[in-house]
Design a protein around this motif. Structure first.
Motif, PDB file in Angstrom:
ATOM      1  N   VAL A 176     -27.957 -48.601 -92.068  1.00  0.00           N
ATOM      2  CA  VAL A 176     -27.748 -48.782 -90.625  1.00  0.00           C
ATOM      3  C   VAL A 176     -28.899 -49.615 -90.036  1.00  0.00           C
ATOM      4  N   ARG A 177     -30.131 -49.318 -90.471  1.00  0.00           N
ATOM      5  CA  ARG A 177     -31.261 -50.122 -89.984  1.00  0.00           C
ATOM      6  C   ARG A 177     -31.118 -51.580 -90.420  1.00  0.00           C
ATOM      7  N   ALA A 178     -30.755 -51.768 -91.685  1.00  0.00           N
ATOM      8  CA  ALA A 178     -30.620 -53.141 -92.191  1.00  0.00           C
ATOM      9  C   ALA A 178     -29.514 -53.874 -91.430  1.00  0.00           C
ATOM     10  N   SER A 179     -28.452 -53.162 -91.129  1.00  0.00           N
ATOM     11  CA  SER A 179     -27.350 -53.797 -90.385  1.00  0.00           C
ATOM     12  C   SER A 179     -27.810 -54.168 -88.980  1.00  0.00           C
ATOM     13  N   ALA A 180     -28.569 -53.270 -88.357  1.00  0.00           N
ATOM     14  CA  ALA A 180     -29.086 -53.577 -87.013  1.00  0.00           C
ATOM     15  C   ALA A 180     -29.969 -54.822 -87.067  1.00  0.00           C
ATOM     16  N   ASP A 181     -30.813 -54.897 -88.086  1.00  0.00           N
ATOM     17  CA  ASP A 181     -31.695 -56.076 -88.222  1.00  0.00           C
ATOM     18  C   ASP A 181     -30.862 -57.355 -88.286  1.00  0.00           C
ATOM     19  N   ILE A 182     -29.804 -57.306 -89.103  1.00  0.00           N
ATOM     20  CA  ILE A 182     -29.011 -58.534 -89.308  1.00  0.00           C
ATOM     21  C   ILE A 182     -28.166 -58.854 -88.077  1.00  0.00           C
ATOM     22  N   ILE A 183     -27.735 -57.815 -87.384  1.00  0.00           N
ATOM     23  CA  ILE A 183     -26.966 -58.086 -86.154  1.00  0.00           C
ATOM     24  C   ILE A 183     -27.825 -58.923 -85.201  1.00  0.00           C
ATOM     25  N   VAL A 184     -29.113 -58.643 -85.199  1.00  0.00           N
ATOM     26  CA  VAL A 184     -30.007 -59.431 -84.340  1.00  0.00           C
ATOM     27  C   VAL A 184     -30.278 -60.798 -84.952  1.00  0.00           C
ATOM     28  N   SER A 185     -30.730 -60.816 -86.222  1.00  0.00           N
ATOM     29  CA  SER A 185     -31.177 -62.092 -86.809  1.00  0.00           C
ATOM     30  C   SER A 185     -30.030 -63.083 -86.996  1.00  0.00           C
ATOM     31  N   SER A 186     -28.812 -62.597 -87.184  1.00  0.00           N
ATOM     32  CA  SER A 186     -27.671 -63.498 -87.411  1.00  0.00           C
ATOM     33  C   SER A 186     -27.120 -64.086 -86.112  1.00  0.00           C
ATOM     34  N   GLY A 187     -27.517 -63.497 -84.982  1.00  0.00           N
ATOM     35  CA  GLY A 187     -26.951 -63.954 -83.712  1.00  0.00           C
ATOM     36  C   GLY A 187     -25.754 -63.122 -83.269  1.00  0.00           C
ATOM     37  N   MET A 188     -25.395 -62.108 -84.072  1.00  0.00           N
ATOM     38  CA  MET A 188     -24.238 -61.286 -83.673  1.00  0.00           C
ATOM     39  C   MET A 188     -24.516 -60.535 -82.363  1.00  0.00           C
ATOM     40  N   ARG A 189     -25.735 -60.034 -82.219  1.00  0.00           N
ATOM     41  CA  ARG A 189     -26.029 -59.312 -80.972  1.00  0.00           C
ATOM     42  C   ARG A 189     -25.815 -60.243 -79.772  1.00  0.00           C
ATOM     43  N   ASP A 190     -26.324 -61.458 -79.889  1.00  0.00           N
ATOM     44  CA  ASP A 190     -26.197 -62.367 -78.754  1.00  0.00           C
ATOM     45  C   ASP A 190     -24.755 -62.790 -78.532  1.00  0.00           C
ATOM     46  N   ALA A 191     -23.928 -62.652 -79.573  1.00  0.00           N
ATOM     47  CA  ALA A 191     -22.494 -62.946 -79.405  1.00  0.00           C
ATOM     48  C   ALA A 191     -21.751 -61.761 -78.797  1.00  0.00           C
ATOM     49  N   GLY A 192     -22.442 -60.612 -78.657  1.00  0.00           N
ATOM     50  CA  GLY A 192     -21.808 -59.468 -77.986  1.00  0.00           C
ATOM     51  C   GLY A 192     -21.688 -58.205 -78.818  1.00  0.00           C
ATOM     52  N   TYR A 193     -22.065 -58.275 -80.106  1.00  0.00           N
ATOM     53  CA  TYR A 193     -21.908 -57.108 -81.000  1.00  0.00           C
ATOM     54  C   TYR A 193     -23.101 -56.158 -80.782  1.00  0.00           C
ATOM     55  N   ILE A 194     -22.904 -55.169 -79.927  1.00  0.00           N
ATOM     56  CA  ILE A 194     -24.001 -54.325 -79.430  1.00  0.00           C
ATOM     57  C   ILE A 194     -24.018 -52.936 -80.076  1.00  0.00           C
ATOM     58  N   TYR A 195     -22.860 -52.354 -80.339  1.00  0.00           N
ATOM     59  CA  TYR A 195     -22.821 -50.976 -80.853  1.00  0.00           C
ATOM     60  C   TYR A 195     -22.959 -50.973 -82.378  1.00  0.00           C
ATOM     61  N   VAL A 196     -23.872 -50.156 -82.866  1.00  0.00           N
ATOM     62  CA  VAL A 196     -24.048 -49.955 -84.305  1.00  0.00           C
ATOM     63  C   VAL A 196     -23.562 -48.538 -84.567  1.00  0.00           C
ATOM     64  N   ASN A 197     -22.416 -48.405 -85.176  1.00  0.00           N
ATOM     65  CA  ASN A 197     -21.745 -47.104 -85.229  1.00  0.00           C
ATOM     66  C   ASN A 197     -21.732 -46.506 -86.630  1.00  0.00           C
ATOM     67  N   ILE A 198     -22.313 -45.313 -86.724  1.00  0.00           N
ATOM     68  CA  ILE A 198     -22.273 -44.557 -87.977  1.00  0.00           C
ATOM     69  C   ILE A 198     -20.948 -43.810 -87.984  1.00  0.00           C
TER      70      ILE A 198
END
Ligand code: GLA
Length: 399
Positions: free
Chosen positions: A56-78
Protein backbone atom coordinates in the motif's frame (compact mmCIF):
# COMPACT_ATOMS: atom_id res chain seq x y z
CA UNK A 1 -22.51 16.35 9.39
CA UNK A 2 -24.22 15.61 12.68
CA UNK A 3 -27.03 13.21 13.46
CA UNK A 4 -29.33 16.10 14.24
CA UNK A 5 -29.39 16.88 10.53
CA UNK A 6 -30.77 13.44 9.66
CA UNK A 7 -34.42 12.84 8.80
CA UNK A 8 -35.67 9.51 10.15
CA UNK A 9 -38.50 8.15 8.05
CA UNK A 10 -39.31 4.55 8.99
CA UNK A 11 -38.94 2.57 12.19
CA UNK A 12 -39.00 -1.22 12.35
CA UNK A 13 -37.02 -3.40 14.71
CA UNK A 14 -35.77 -6.94 14.42
CA UNK A 15 -33.91 -9.19 16.80
CA UNK A 16 -30.44 -8.03 15.91
CA UNK A 17 -30.78 -5.14 13.51
CA UNK A 18 -32.46 -1.83 13.91
CA UNK A 19 -34.29 -0.72 10.79
CA UNK A 20 -34.75 2.96 11.41
CA UNK A 21 -33.94 4.73 8.17
CA UNK A 22 -32.48 8.15 8.32
CA UNK A 23 -31.85 10.21 5.23
CA UNK A 24 -29.56 13.15 4.90
CA UNK A 25 -30.96 16.16 3.08
CA UNK A 26 -29.85 15.52 -0.51
CA UNK A 27 -28.23 18.88 -1.06
CA UNK A 28 -26.11 18.53 2.06
CA UNK A 29 -24.92 15.06 1.08
CA UNK A 30 -24.15 15.95 -2.51
CA UNK A 31 -21.90 18.85 -1.87
CA UNK A 32 -19.78 17.13 0.73
CA UNK A 33 -18.53 13.72 -0.27
CA UNK A 34 -17.96 12.21 -3.69
CA UNK A 35 -19.19 15.29 -5.54
CA UNK A 36 -17.63 13.58 -8.56
CA UNK A 37 -17.12 9.80 -8.92
CA UNK A 38 -14.40 8.69 -6.48
CA UNK A 39 -10.99 8.05 -8.04
CA UNK A 40 -8.09 6.10 -6.63
CA UNK A 41 -6.60 2.64 -6.41
CA UNK A 42 -7.78 -0.54 -4.67
CA UNK A 43 -5.67 -3.53 -3.71
CA UNK A 44 -8.09 -6.33 -4.64
CA UNK A 45 -7.91 -6.79 -8.40
CA UNK A 46 -4.16 -7.38 -8.41
CA UNK A 47 -3.04 -8.29 -4.88
CA UNK A 48 -6.23 -9.93 -3.53
CA UNK A 49 -5.42 -11.58 -0.17
CA UNK A 50 -1.65 -11.00 -0.55
CA UNK A 51 -1.78 -7.23 0.00
CA UNK A 52 0.51 -5.84 2.72
CA UNK A 53 1.28 -2.51 4.33
CA UNK A 54 4.43 -2.31 2.17
CA UNK A 55 2.37 -2.79 -1.01
CA UNK A 56 0.00 0.00 0.00
CA UNK A 57 2.87 2.38 0.80
CA UNK A 58 4.62 1.53 -2.46
CA UNK A 59 1.39 2.09 -4.37
CA UNK A 60 0.90 5.46 -2.68
CA UNK A 61 4.45 6.43 -3.65
CA UNK A 62 3.84 5.53 -7.29
CA UNK A 63 0.45 7.23 -7.40
CA UNK A 64 2.35 10.42 -6.64
CA UNK A 65 5.50 9.87 -8.71
CA UNK A 66 3.62 8.64 -11.80
CA UNK A 67 1.30 11.65 -11.89
CA UNK A 68 -1.79 9.59 -11.04
CA UNK A 69 -2.52 11.71 -7.98
CA UNK A 70 -2.43 14.86 -10.05
CA UNK A 71 -4.75 13.18 -12.56
CA UNK A 72 -7.28 12.70 -9.74
CA UNK A 73 -6.49 9.26 -8.25
CA UNK A 74 -6.70 10.22 -4.56
CA UNK A 75 -8.09 7.23 -2.62
CA UNK A 76 -5.72 4.39 -1.75
CA UNK A 77 -8.06 1.60 -0.71
CA UNK A 78 -7.14 -1.53 1.20
CA UNK A 79 -9.63 -4.26 0.33
CA UNK A 80 -10.27 -7.47 2.28
CA UNK A 81 -7.68 -9.41 4.35
CA UNK A 82 -6.23 -6.73 6.65
CA UNK A 83 -8.21 -8.05 9.64
CA UNK A 84 -7.16 -10.27 12.57
CA UNK A 85 -9.45 -11.19 15.50
CA UNK A 86 -11.36 -9.17 18.11
CA UNK A 87 -10.06 -9.01 21.65
CA UNK A 88 -12.13 -9.36 24.84
CA UNK A 89 -13.29 -5.75 24.51
CA UNK A 90 -14.44 -6.38 20.97
CA UNK A 91 -11.64 -4.33 19.45
CA UNK A 92 -10.74 -5.66 16.02
CA UNK A 93 -7.00 -5.98 15.50
CA UNK A 94 -5.08 -5.82 12.26
CA UNK A 95 -3.16 -8.91 11.16
CA UNK A 96 0.62 -9.12 10.70
CA UNK A 97 0.41 -7.78 7.12
CA UNK A 98 -0.77 -4.42 8.54
CA UNK A 99 1.19 -3.79 11.74
CA UNK A 100 0.08 -0.19 12.32
CA UNK A 101 -2.95 1.14 10.46
CA UNK A 102 -2.72 4.63 11.92
CA UNK A 103 0.91 4.94 10.84
CA UNK A 104 -0.12 3.76 7.37
CA UNK A 105 -2.90 6.35 7.24
CA UNK A 106 -0.46 9.06 8.32
CA UNK A 107 1.93 7.97 5.58
CA UNK A 108 -0.76 7.97 2.89
CA UNK A 109 -2.03 11.36 4.08
CA UNK A 110 1.51 12.77 4.00
CA UNK A 111 1.46 12.06 0.27
CA UNK A 112 -1.66 14.14 -0.26
CA UNK A 113 -3.77 10.99 -0.62
CA UNK A 114 -6.63 9.41 1.34
CA UNK A 115 -6.88 5.92 2.82
CA UNK A 116 -9.76 3.53 2.34
CA UNK A 117 -10.59 0.29 4.12
CA UNK A 118 -12.99 -2.64 3.77
CA UNK A 119 -15.42 -4.50 5.99
CA UNK A 120 -18.71 -6.41 5.97
CA UNK A 121 -22.04 -5.98 7.76
CA UNK A 122 -21.76 -9.73 8.40
CA UNK A 123 -19.58 -11.49 10.98
CA UNK A 124 -17.16 -12.55 8.23
CA UNK A 125 -15.92 -10.79 5.12
CA UNK A 126 -16.01 -12.51 1.75
CA UNK A 127 -12.44 -13.66 2.39
CA UNK A 128 -13.46 -15.15 5.74
CA UNK A 129 -11.92 -12.42 7.91
CA UNK A 130 -13.70 -10.63 10.78
CA UNK A 131 -16.57 -8.35 9.69
CA UNK A 132 -18.34 -5.57 11.59
CA UNK A 133 -21.52 -7.45 12.60
CA UNK A 134 -22.68 -6.12 15.99
CA UNK A 135 -19.52 -3.99 16.25
CA UNK A 136 -20.50 -1.25 13.83
CA UNK A 137 -20.08 1.78 16.09
CA UNK A 138 -16.87 0.42 17.58
CA UNK A 139 -15.36 -0.23 14.14
CA UNK A 140 -16.48 3.09 12.67
CA UNK A 141 -14.90 4.92 15.59
CA UNK A 142 -11.68 2.96 15.14
CA UNK A 143 -11.59 3.80 11.43
CA UNK A 144 -12.05 7.48 12.24
CA UNK A 145 -9.32 7.32 14.91
CA UNK A 146 -6.97 5.79 12.37
CA UNK A 147 -7.81 8.48 9.82
CA UNK A 148 -9.73 6.35 7.34
CA UNK A 149 -11.45 8.28 4.54
CA UNK A 150 -13.42 5.61 2.66
CA UNK A 151 -15.20 2.38 3.60
CA UNK A 152 -16.24 -0.39 1.22
CA UNK A 153 -18.91 -2.42 3.02
CA UNK A 154 -19.40 -5.84 1.48
CA UNK A 155 -22.51 -7.95 2.20
CA UNK A 156 -20.75 -11.37 2.27
CA UNK A 157 -21.78 -13.43 5.32
CA UNK A 158 -24.72 -11.22 6.25
CA UNK A 159 -26.76 -12.76 3.41
CA UNK A 160 -27.23 -16.18 5.11
CA UNK A 161 -28.07 -14.47 8.44
CA UNK A 162 -30.75 -12.39 6.78
CA UNK A 163 -32.08 -15.48 5.01
CA UNK A 164 -32.52 -17.12 8.40
CA UNK A 165 -34.02 -14.07 10.10
CA UNK A 166 -36.44 -13.34 7.29
CA UNK A 167 -37.41 -16.98 6.85
CA UNK A 168 -38.34 -16.65 3.20
CA UNK A 169 -40.06 -13.25 3.57
CA UNK A 170 -38.40 -11.20 0.82
CA UNK A 171 -39.77 -7.90 2.08
CA UNK A 172 -38.35 -8.57 5.52
CA UNK A 173 -34.97 -9.60 4.08
CA UNK A 174 -34.87 -6.35 2.17
CA UNK A 175 -35.73 -4.23 5.22
CA UNK A 176 -33.04 -5.96 7.26
CA UNK A 177 -30.50 -5.57 4.50
CA UNK A 178 -31.18 -1.84 4.25
CA UNK A 179 -31.06 -1.56 8.03
CA UNK A 180 -27.62 -3.19 8.13
CA UNK A 181 -26.24 -0.69 5.61
CA UNK A 182 -27.96 2.21 7.35
CA UNK A 183 -26.53 1.15 10.69
CA UNK A 184 -22.97 1.52 9.50
CA UNK A 185 -23.85 4.76 7.75
CA UNK A 186 -25.10 6.21 11.02
CA UNK A 187 -22.01 4.92 12.81
CA UNK A 188 -19.77 6.63 10.25
CA UNK A 189 -21.70 9.89 10.46
CA UNK A 190 -21.52 9.79 14.26
CA UNK A 191 -17.70 9.81 14.10
CA UNK A 192 -17.84 13.30 12.60
CA UNK A 193 -15.18 12.31 10.04
CA UNK A 194 -16.13 12.52 6.36
CA UNK A 195 -15.85 8.91 5.17
CA UNK A 196 -16.97 7.96 1.66
CA UNK A 197 -19.39 5.06 2.01
CA UNK A 198 -19.23 2.40 -0.71
CA UNK A 199 -21.98 -0.23 -0.66
CA UNK A 200 -21.06 -3.61 -2.06
CA UNK A 201 -23.88 -6.14 -2.36
CA UNK A 202 -23.46 -6.86 -6.08
CA UNK A 203 -26.50 -4.90 -7.30
CA UNK A 204 -29.15 -7.06 -5.61
CA UNK A 205 -32.57 -5.68 -4.70
CA UNK A 206 -32.20 -2.70 -7.06
CA UNK A 207 -29.72 -1.07 -4.70
CA UNK A 208 -29.63 2.01 -6.96
CA UNK A 209 -33.18 2.79 -5.80
CA UNK A 210 -32.25 2.88 -2.09
CA UNK A 211 -28.48 3.31 -1.90
CA UNK A 212 -28.85 7.02 -1.20
CA UNK A 213 -31.40 6.40 1.59
CA UNK A 214 -28.84 4.38 3.54
CA UNK A 215 -26.10 6.95 3.00
CA UNK A 216 -24.25 5.31 0.12
CA UNK A 217 -21.98 7.52 -1.93
CA UNK A 218 -21.64 4.66 -4.39
CA UNK A 219 -23.06 1.19 -4.74
CA UNK A 220 -21.93 -1.77 -6.77
CA UNK A 221 -24.43 -2.53 -9.50
CA UNK A 222 -23.08 -5.97 -10.45
CA UNK A 223 -21.12 -9.02 -9.36
CA UNK A 224 -17.34 -8.99 -9.52
CA UNK A 225 -15.40 -7.88 -12.56
CA UNK A 226 -12.39 -9.85 -13.74
CA UNK A 227 -9.59 -9.17 -16.18
CA UNK A 228 -11.32 -10.44 -19.31
CA UNK A 229 -13.00 -8.58 -22.13
CA UNK A 230 -16.07 -10.80 -21.82
CA UNK A 231 -16.72 -10.05 -18.16
CA UNK A 232 -15.80 -6.36 -18.38
CA UNK A 233 -18.04 -5.82 -21.40
CA UNK A 234 -20.98 -7.81 -19.99
CA UNK A 235 -20.88 -5.61 -16.89
CA UNK A 236 -20.20 -2.31 -18.62
CA UNK A 237 -22.63 -2.54 -21.51
CA UNK A 238 -25.53 -3.53 -19.25
CA UNK A 239 -25.35 -0.26 -17.28
CA UNK A 240 -27.43 1.86 -19.65
CA UNK A 241 -30.62 3.06 -17.96
CA UNK A 242 -29.29 3.42 -14.42
CA UNK A 243 -28.34 7.04 -15.02
CA UNK A 244 -31.31 8.51 -13.21
CA UNK A 245 -29.90 7.16 -9.94
CA UNK A 246 -26.48 8.81 -10.35
CA UNK A 247 -25.79 12.36 -9.25
CA UNK A 248 -23.12 14.29 -7.39
CA UNK A 249 -22.60 12.42 -4.12
CA UNK A 250 -24.21 9.16 -5.32
CA UNK A 251 -22.83 6.91 -8.03
CA UNK A 252 -23.54 3.60 -9.67
CA UNK A 253 -20.42 1.45 -9.35
CA UNK A 254 -19.87 -1.20 -12.05
CA UNK A 255 -16.75 -2.35 -10.09
CA UNK A 256 -13.09 -1.46 -10.14
CA UNK A 257 -10.82 -1.10 -13.13
CA UNK A 258 -8.76 -3.94 -14.54
CA UNK A 259 -6.75 -1.65 -16.83
CA UNK A 260 -3.12 -2.82 -16.89
CA UNK A 261 -3.66 -6.21 -15.25
CA UNK A 262 -2.49 -7.92 -18.40
CA UNK A 263 -5.24 -10.13 -19.78
CA UNK A 264 -6.94 -7.63 -22.09
CA UNK A 265 -5.51 -5.99 -25.20
CA UNK A 266 -4.70 -2.30 -25.55
CA UNK A 267 -8.00 -1.73 -27.40
CA UNK A 268 -9.98 -3.69 -24.80
CA UNK A 269 -8.53 -1.62 -21.95
CA UNK A 270 -9.31 1.51 -23.94
CA UNK A 271 -12.91 0.30 -24.25
CA UNK A 272 -12.98 -0.42 -20.49
CA UNK A 273 -11.80 3.11 -19.65
CA UNK A 274 -14.02 4.75 -22.28
CA UNK A 275 -17.10 2.93 -21.04
CA UNK A 276 -16.38 3.66 -17.37
CA UNK A 277 -15.93 7.41 -18.01
CA UNK A 278 -19.11 7.53 -20.10
CA UNK A 279 -20.87 5.84 -17.15
CA UNK A 280 -19.54 8.39 -14.64
CA UNK A 281 -18.25 5.32 -12.81
CA UNK A 282 -15.87 5.46 -9.87
CA UNK A 283 -12.35 5.06 -11.28
CA UNK A 284 -10.46 2.76 -8.92
CA UNK A 285 -7.39 1.41 -10.65
CA UNK A 286 -6.66 -2.18 -9.68
CA UNK A 287 -3.31 -2.88 -11.30
CA UNK A 288 0.19 -3.51 -9.93
CA UNK A 289 1.49 0.05 -10.06
CA UNK A 290 5.10 -1.10 -9.62
CA UNK A 291 4.92 -2.78 -13.03
CA UNK A 292 2.76 -0.22 -14.82
CA UNK A 293 3.68 0.35 -18.47
CA UNK A 294 3.63 3.84 -20.02
CA UNK A 295 0.66 2.64 -22.09
CA UNK A 296 -1.35 1.71 -18.97
CA UNK A 297 -0.46 5.00 -17.30
CA UNK A 298 -1.56 6.90 -20.40
CA UNK A 299 -4.86 5.00 -20.50
CA UNK A 300 -5.58 5.74 -16.84
CA UNK A 301 -4.49 9.36 -16.80
CA UNK A 302 -5.51 10.91 -20.13
CA UNK A 303 -6.65 14.28 -18.83
CA UNK A 304 -9.48 14.87 -21.30
CA UNK A 305 -10.83 11.34 -20.88
CA UNK A 306 -10.79 11.52 -17.07
CA UNK A 307 -12.51 14.92 -17.34
CA UNK A 308 -15.51 13.21 -18.97
CA UNK A 309 -15.90 11.00 -15.90
CA UNK A 310 -15.37 13.86 -13.49
CA UNK A 311 -17.60 16.39 -15.26
CA UNK A 312 -19.35 18.43 -12.59
CA UNK A 313 -22.80 17.92 -14.05
CA UNK A 314 -22.51 14.35 -12.76
CA UNK A 315 -24.69 12.75 -15.44
CA UNK A 316 -24.25 9.09 -16.27
CA UNK A 317 -24.16 8.28 -19.98
CA UNK A 318 -26.40 5.91 -21.87
CA UNK A 319 -26.68 3.97 -25.13
CA UNK A 320 -27.99 6.00 -28.07
CA UNK A 321 -28.00 3.23 -30.65
CA UNK A 322 -26.77 -0.24 -31.41
CA UNK A 323 -26.51 -1.92 -34.77
CA UNK A 324 -25.19 -5.43 -34.43
CA UNK A 325 -21.98 -5.15 -32.40
CA UNK A 326 -21.59 -1.41 -33.06
CA UNK A 327 -22.83 0.90 -30.32
CA UNK A 328 -23.01 4.66 -29.81
CA UNK A 329 -23.26 6.08 -26.27
CA UNK A 330 -23.43 9.67 -25.09
CA UNK A 331 -22.89 11.52 -21.82
CA UNK A 332 -24.10 15.10 -21.43
CA UNK A 333 -21.41 17.39 -20.02
CA UNK A 334 -21.60 20.76 -18.37
CA UNK A 335 -21.80 23.75 -20.69
CA UNK A 336 -23.96 21.94 -23.28
CA UNK A 337 -21.19 19.69 -24.60
CA UNK A 338 -21.45 15.90 -24.89
CA UNK A 339 -18.99 13.04 -24.79
CA UNK A 340 -19.86 10.45 -27.42
CA UNK A 341 -18.33 6.98 -27.57
CA UNK A 342 -18.29 4.67 -30.57
CA UNK A 343 -17.81 1.04 -29.54
CA UNK A 344 -17.05 -1.92 -31.76
CA UNK A 345 -17.93 -5.07 -29.80
CA UNK A 346 -17.40 -7.18 -32.88
CA UNK A 347 -14.55 -9.44 -33.88
CA UNK A 348 -13.30 -7.39 -36.84
CA UNK A 349 -12.37 -3.78 -37.48
CA UNK A 350 -15.35 -1.73 -38.59
CA UNK A 351 -16.25 1.79 -39.67
CA UNK A 352 -18.76 3.57 -37.44
CA UNK A 353 -20.48 6.70 -38.71
CA UNK A 354 -21.79 9.31 -36.32
CA UNK A 355 -24.46 11.66 -37.59
CA UNK A 356 -24.19 14.71 -35.32
CA UNK A 357 -27.99 15.12 -35.42
CA UNK A 358 -28.35 11.70 -33.73
CA UNK A 359 -26.65 13.11 -30.64
CA UNK A 360 -28.34 16.51 -30.71
CA UNK A 361 -25.85 18.66 -32.64
CA UNK A 362 -26.04 20.57 -35.89
CA UNK A 363 -23.59 20.66 -38.74
CA UNK A 364 -20.65 22.83 -37.73
CA UNK A 365 -20.35 21.50 -34.19
CA UNK A 366 -16.76 21.01 -33.05
CA UNK A 367 -15.66 17.39 -32.67
CA UNK A 368 -12.50 16.53 -30.74
CA UNK A 369 -11.08 13.02 -30.41
CA UNK A 370 -10.12 12.68 -26.74
CA UNK A 371 -7.77 9.69 -27.07
CA UNK A 372 -5.80 11.05 -30.02
CA UNK A 373 -6.09 14.70 -28.98
CA UNK A 374 -6.97 15.68 -32.55
CA UNK A 375 -9.92 17.55 -33.98
CA UNK A 376 -12.18 15.51 -36.25
CA UNK A 377 -13.55 16.87 -39.51
CA UNK A 378 -17.31 16.42 -39.54
CA UNK A 379 -17.94 17.99 -42.91
CA UNK A 380 -21.54 17.54 -43.92
CA UNK A 381 -22.60 16.96 -40.32
CA UNK A 382 -21.17 13.48 -39.83
CA UNK A 383 -17.91 11.62 -39.58
CA UNK A 384 -16.81 8.02 -39.88
CA UNK A 385 -14.23 6.46 -37.58
CA UNK A 386 -12.46 3.18 -38.15
CA UNK A 387 -12.86 1.33 -34.87
CA UNK A 388 -10.77 -1.75 -34.09
CA UNK A 389 -12.32 -4.99 -32.88
CA UNK A 390 -13.21 -4.59 -29.17
CA UNK A 391 -12.06 -0.97 -29.48
CA UNK A 392 -13.57 2.45 -28.86
CA UNK A 393 -13.38 6.03 -30.06
CA UNK A 394 -14.29 8.82 -27.66
CA UNK A 395 -15.06 12.32 -28.85
CA UNK A 396 -16.24 15.51 -27.20
CA UNK A 397 -18.73 17.54 -29.19
CA UNK A 398 -19.34 21.22 -28.56
CA UNK A 399 -21.66 23.57 -30.39
C1 GLA B 1 -16.23 -9.49 -2.91
C2 GLA B 1 -16.20 -8.12 -3.56
C3 GLA B 1 -14.82 -7.89 -4.18
C4 GLA B 1 -13.74 -8.01 -3.10
C5 GLA B 1 -13.85 -9.35 -2.40
C6 GLA B 1 -12.94 -9.43 -1.19
O1 GLA B 1 -16.12 -10.51 -3.85
O2 GLA B 1 -17.19 -7.99 -4.53
O3 GLA B 1 -14.76 -6.62 -4.79
O4 GLA B 1 -13.91 -6.97 -2.18
O5 GLA B 1 -15.18 -9.61 -1.95
O6 GLA B 1 -13.07 -10.62 -0.46
Amino acid sequence: MHLSKLFCIVAVTASTLSATFCVLPLAAQSSELAATPPMGWNSWNHFAERVTDADVRASADIIVSSGMRDAGYIYVNIDDTWEAERDAQGVLHTNSKFPDMKALADYVHSKGLKLGIYSSPGPKTCGGYAGSYQHEEQDAKMYADWGIDYLKYDLCSLGPILDKESNGDRAKYFELEKAAYDKMHKALVATGRPIVYSLCQYGFDNVWEWGTQVGGNLWRTTGDINDTYDRMSVIGFQQSGLGKYAAPGHWNDPDMLEVGNGKMSFDEYRTHMTLWVILAAPLLAGNDLSKMTPETLATLTNHDVVAVDQDKLGMQGYRVSSVGPLEIWEKPLSGGAKAVALFNRGESVSPITLDLKAVGFKQGAKVHDLWSGKDVMATGGSFTATVPSHGAVLVKITK
